[in-house]
Motif scaffolding. Structure first.
Motif, PDB file in Angstrom:
ATOM      1  N   CYS A   1       5.123   6.059   5.803  1.00 28.32           N
ATOM      2  CA  CYS A   1       4.269   4.780   5.336  1.00 28.32           C
ATOM      3  C   CYS A   1       4.196   6.234   7.367  1.00 28.32           C
ATOM      4  O   CYS A   1       4.475   6.132   8.119  1.00 28.32           O
ATOM      5  CB  CYS A   1       4.944   3.730   6.135  1.00 28.32           C
ATOM      6  SG  CYS A   1       3.228   3.460   7.164  1.00 28.32           S
ATOM      7  N   GLN A   2       2.831   7.100   7.274  1.00 25.69           N
ATOM      8  CA  GLN A   2       2.627   7.806   8.598  1.00 25.69           C
ATOM      9  C   GLN A   2       2.293   6.558   9.691  1.00 25.69           C
ATOM     10  O   GLN A   2       2.000   7.219  10.349  1.00 25.69           O
ATOM     11  CB  GLN A   2       1.799   9.187   7.730  1.00 25.69           C
ATOM     12  CG  GLN A   2       2.096   9.993   7.294  1.00 25.69           C
ATOM     13  CD  GLN A   2       0.598  10.774   6.209  1.00 25.69           C
ATOM     14  OE1 GLN A   2       0.404  11.027   6.985  1.00 25.69           O
ATOM     15  NE2 GLN A   2       0.809  10.556   5.269  1.00 25.69           N
ATOM     16  N   MET A   3       1.743   5.295   8.671  1.00 26.54           N
ATOM     17  CA  MET A   3       1.359   4.767   9.454  1.00 26.54           C
ATOM     18  C   MET A   3       2.471   4.679  10.668  1.00 26.54           C
ATOM     19  O   MET A   3       2.247   4.420  12.207  1.00 26.54           O
ATOM     20  CB  MET A   3       1.154   3.714   9.344  1.00 26.54           C
ATOM     21  CG  MET A   3       0.138   2.482  10.426  1.00 26.54           C
ATOM     22  SD  MET A   3      -1.317   3.399  11.318  1.00 26.54           S
ATOM     23  CE  MET A   3      -1.741   2.425  12.921  1.00 26.54           C
TER      24      MET A   3
ATOM     25  N   ALA B   1      -6.406   0.634   3.608  1.00 26.14           N
ATOM     26  CA  ALA B   1      -4.502   0.339   3.309  1.00 26.14           C
ATOM     27  C   ALA B   1      -5.159  -1.546   3.406  1.00 26.14           C
ATOM     28  O   ALA B   1      -6.089  -1.135   4.504  1.00 26.14           O
ATOM     29  CB  ALA B   1      -3.843   0.898   3.982  1.00 26.14           C
TER      30      ALA B   1
ATOM     31  N   CYS C   1       0.726  -1.406  -0.381  1.00 24.99           N
ATOM     32  CA  CYS C   1      -0.220  -0.235   0.138  1.00 24.99           C
ATOM     33  C   CYS C   1       0.905   1.373   0.040  1.00 24.99           C
ATOM     34  O   CYS C   1       0.311   2.512  -0.635  1.00 24.99           O
ATOM     35  CB  CYS C   1      -0.868  -0.125   1.318  1.00 24.99           C
ATOM     36  SG  CYS C   1      -0.049   0.160   2.789  1.00 24.99           S
ATOM     37  N   GLN C   2       2.328   1.453   0.430  1.00 27.92           N
ATOM     38  CA  GLN C   2       3.410   2.029   0.190  1.00 27.92           C
ATOM     39  C   GLN C   2       2.969   2.583  -1.459  1.00 27.92           C
ATOM     40  O   GLN C   2       3.828   4.257  -1.555  1.00 27.92           O
ATOM     41  CB  GLN C   2       4.183   1.763   0.582  1.00 27.92           C
ATOM     42  CG  GLN C   2       5.213   3.270   1.420  1.00 27.92           C
ATOM     43  CD  GLN C   2       6.731   2.698   1.919  1.00 27.92           C
ATOM     44  OE1 GLN C   2       7.365   1.749   2.110  1.00 27.92           O
ATOM     45  NE2 GLN C   2       7.038   3.464   2.653  1.00 27.92           N
TER      46      GLN C   2
ATOM     47  N   CYS D   1      -2.413   6.115   9.156  1.00 26.38           N
ATOM     48  CA  CYS D   1      -2.506   5.912   7.971  1.00 26.38           C
ATOM     49  C   CYS D   1      -3.730   6.887   7.720  1.00 26.38           C
ATOM     50  O   CYS D   1      -4.589   6.741   7.912  1.00 26.38           O
ATOM     51  CB  CYS D   1      -3.142   4.654   8.027  1.00 26.38           C
ATOM     52  SG  CYS D   1      -2.965   4.183   6.473  1.00 26.38           S
ATOM     53  N   PRO D   2      -3.442   7.451   6.395  1.00 30.25           N
ATOM     54  CA  PRO D   2      -4.200   8.312   6.163  1.00 30.25           C
ATOM     55  C   PRO D   2      -5.372   7.676   5.399  1.00 30.25           C
ATOM     56  O   PRO D   2      -6.373   7.781   4.823  1.00 30.25           O
ATOM     57  CB  PRO D   2      -3.680   9.378   4.840  1.00 30.25           C
ATOM     58  CG  PRO D   2      -2.024   8.561   4.475  1.00 30.25           C
ATOM     59  CD  PRO D   2      -1.710   8.027   5.928  1.00 30.25           C
TER      60      PRO D   2
ATOM     61  N   CYS E   1       0.045   4.844  -0.644  1.00 32.35           N
ATOM     62  CA  CYS E   1       1.294   6.243  -0.449  1.00 32.35           C
ATOM     63  C   CYS E   1       1.977   6.735  -1.416  1.00 32.35           C
ATOM     64  O   CYS E   1       3.158   7.549  -1.658  1.00 32.35           O
ATOM     65  CB  CYS E   1       1.564   6.167   0.862  1.00 32.35           C
ATOM     66  SG  CYS E   1       0.495   6.521   2.164  1.00 32.35           S
TER      67      CYS E   1
HETATM   68  S1  SF4 Z   1       0.258   4.653   6.023  1.00 31.58           S
HETATM   69 FE1  SF4 Z   1      -0.970   3.587   5.498  1.00 31.58          FE
HETATM   70  S2  SF4 Z   1      -1.664   3.486   3.542  1.00 31.58           S
HETATM   71 FE2  SF4 Z   1       0.625   4.627   3.709  1.00 31.58          FE
HETATM   72  S3  SF4 Z   1       2.042   3.128   4.014  1.00 31.58           S
HETATM   73 FE3  SF4 Z   1       1.238   3.525   5.739  1.00 31.58          FE
HETATM   74  S4  SF4 Z   1       0.005   1.436   6.173  1.00 31.58           S
HETATM   75 FE4  SF4 Z   1      -0.061   2.016   3.738  1.00 31.58          FE
END
Ligand code: SF4
Length: 218
Positions: free
Chosen positions: A158-160, A172, A148-149, A166-167, A153
């Motif tokens: 990765c904001q998570m 995701a 999902c990166q 996680c946006p 994204c």
């Molecule tokens: S922020 Fe969410 S969508 Fe983006 S890389 Fe991380 S887990 Fe995946």
């Protein structure tokens, strides 16, 4: 699906074979309607979890290893995944062929073309899983292609992992390979074709490039 317009069906522990069969066919058709090239209803037992798939995430390191909350070592561990999959009987498997093989096979075209291919498979998995949940299959769970990166994204940090935010928290999800599913084995079992895509491959020699998703229903 427009907000506030979704259907809702009673959650029943037992469902008739006819009802389940109709739902599975509906999800198979959803995949096709959303752009999958082929989709099939498969016995969940066809899906093999193999630790060697996860070893390939680390040897050599995948660019997403440890950098995405949905990729190893953060993805659900193989024992949990294997035990969970063993409780399901049926799944819907689909593949989406890239219109242009080079979109996935040529690194120079991967951004943004290949990324869009991955996102389409993510969207198909999300829609089917959501509809199955709405239909009362409350344990339905799906896995898509690629990190999902990339798919959501745009390859950014990765904001998570960074902040716990996680946006795309409802979109995701781990890829099939991130939870140890042997995707190549599955594709061969069903009789589709899959070819190795790697950094130096000549895209002209790759007959097809696919992204794959699976949703376990019951
Ligand atoms: S922020 Fe969410 S969508 Fe983006 S890389 Fe991380 S887990 Fe995946």
């Amino acid at each position: 699906m427009e907000m506030g317009k979704g259907t809702c069906r009673q959650i029943a522990i037992q469902v008739s074979d006819e009802s389940l069969k109709a739902d599975l066919e509906k999800y198979r058709q959803m995949a096709l309607d959303m752009g999958a090239t082929e989709a099939e209803i498969i016995p969940a037992g066809w899906v093999e979890v193999d630790e060697r798939v996860l070893l390939k995430c680390q040897v050599p390191f995948c660019m997403h290893y440890g950098r995405c909350a949905n990729c190893p070592p953060h993805a659900p561990p193989p024992d949990l995944v294997r035990q969970s999959f063993a409780r399901f009987k049926w799944a819907v498997l689909f593949k989406a062929d890239a219109a242009n093989v080079a979109d996935l096979a040529d690194m120079a075209r991967y951004w943004p073309n290949g990324q869009k291919e991955q996102r389409r498979s993510l969207d198909i998995v999300n829609e089917i899983e959501s509809q199955a949940f709405a239909d009362g299959h409350y344990l339905a769970v799906g896995f898509s292609a690629g990190s999902c990166q990339d798919g959501l994204c745009g390859g950014h940090f990765c904001q998570m992992l960074d902040s716990g935010r996680c946006p795309f928290y409802l979109r995701a999800r781990p890829s099939m390979e991130a939870v140890g599913i042997d995707v190549c084995d599955l594709i061969n079992k069903i009789g589709w074709q899959i070819y190795p895509i790697y950094r130096r491959v000549d895209p002209a020699l790759v007959p097809c490039a696919i992204s794959v998703g699976v949703v376990f229903i019951r």
